[in-house]
Scaffold this active site. Structure first.
Site: not given
Ligand code: KIV
Length: 322
Positions: A50, A90, A120, A122, A189
């Site tokens: 994204d 994403d 994916k 978050e 990250e």
């Protein structure tokens, strides 16, 4: 369950790579040329991130505005071109936060409409039950902890995460919960290297680091950052392997200059016409001196540069790269 296309990297191979100590290489891509370049470079996993919001759609400093429709469009173009690498779609902000059901519905769209091999999403905490539900629906999920840009405002900006012992422990717990929920890999990250190393040791599934040190099982970078297409400030964790923005700027300036000076196009870029056809064409053309055309400032002979003849000219554009 459908079998993956021939040549596709089998998903369980990622765990085997971790066991063998073989690094997993992941890069983002947002279009078919990017996917082909990644494939030809032997990249294992392509993330249609994204980050598209910032690097291709023109939003500044946020990934939040990118929509499902935009992410599906981009993922579809990448999936069409990538045969071997796994393609991960994403899930954008808003596509999984509301409920497990909504998350499953949107993950199905990535899988079914866009041809992604996995999605994916978050976060840990509330994201853990989303991951479990999507995996139960038969869709592989990659987790993502540490700096999660969709929640950058809550995190106080784009900052390193897990810098205190307590926060580091919290990150380890989150990554373990994602694994228990069925995630096949977890992105770490902007996490201190020792914390990422500990998570990597504790998880059976691979960790993919971005700003998380060299002990992760794999690494990911954003395509535009590593190729030097992103201009302005870059996070410390980015290494530029090329300076394409300079090359593109130089090339475009050169092109503009040549068009304005009449240097481009040259003979080699133009199409000719057989002399007899040109003669016939010219003779049927209303003369420039006829009363109707007197006011017009047109040449009496047409230029030899006309459209290509299908019999003899090369195709206008090759269908595949050289
Ligand atoms: O969206 C993205 O590109 C990402 C990577 C930075 C991991 O999430």
């Amino acid at each position: 369950m459908s079998t993956p296309p021939r040549g596709k990297l089998p998903l369980p191979e990622l765990i085997q790579m971790k066991r063998r100590g073989e690094k997993i290489v992941m890069v983002t891509a947002y279009d078919a040329p990017g996917a082909r370049f990644a494939e030809d470079a032997g990249i294992d996993v392509i993330l249609v991130g994204d980050t598209a919001a910032m690097v291709v759609l023109g939003y500044e400093g946020t990934t939040v505005p990118v929509t499902m429709a935009e992410m599906l469009f981009l993922t579809r173009t990448v999936a069409r071109a990538a045969r071997r690498p796994l393609v991960i779609g994403d899930m954008p902000f808003g596509s999984f936060q509301v409920s497990d059901e909504k998350a499953v519905e949107n993950a199905i769209r990535f899988f079914k409409e866009a041809g992604a091999d996995a999605v994916k999403l978050e976060g840990a905490g509330p994201s853990v039950s989303r991951v479990r539900s999507i995996v139960e629906a038969g869709i592989p999920v990659m987790g993502h902890v540490g700096l999660t840009p969709q929640s950058a405002t809550m995190l106080g900006g784009f900052k390193t995460q897990g810098k205190t012992a307590e926060k580091a422990r919290h990150l380890v717990d989150g990554a373990l919960e994602l694994e228990q929920a069925g995630a096949f890999a977890v992105v770490l990250e902007a996490v201190p290297a020792p914390v990422a190393a500990e998570i990597t040791r504790r998880l059976t599934v691979p960790t993919i680091g971005i700003g998380a040190g060299r002990e992760c099982d794999g690494q990911v970078l954003v395509y535009h950052d590593l190729l030097g297409l992103t201009e302005g400030h870059l996070p410390r964790f980015v290494k530029r392997y090329a300076n394409l923005s300079r090359e593109i700027r130089d090339a475009l300036e050169h092109y503009a200059e040549e068009v304005r000076s009449g240097t481009f196009p040259e003979d080699e870029h133009t199409y000719e016409m057989a002399d007899d056809e040109l003669e016939r064409f010219s003779s049927r053309r209303p003369s420039a001196t006829s009363p109707k055309n007197q006011a017009k400032d047109s040449p009496t002979r047409p230029s030899k540069i006309l459209s290509p003849s299908p019999e003899s000219d090369p195709p206008l554009r090759k269908t595949s790269p050289p």
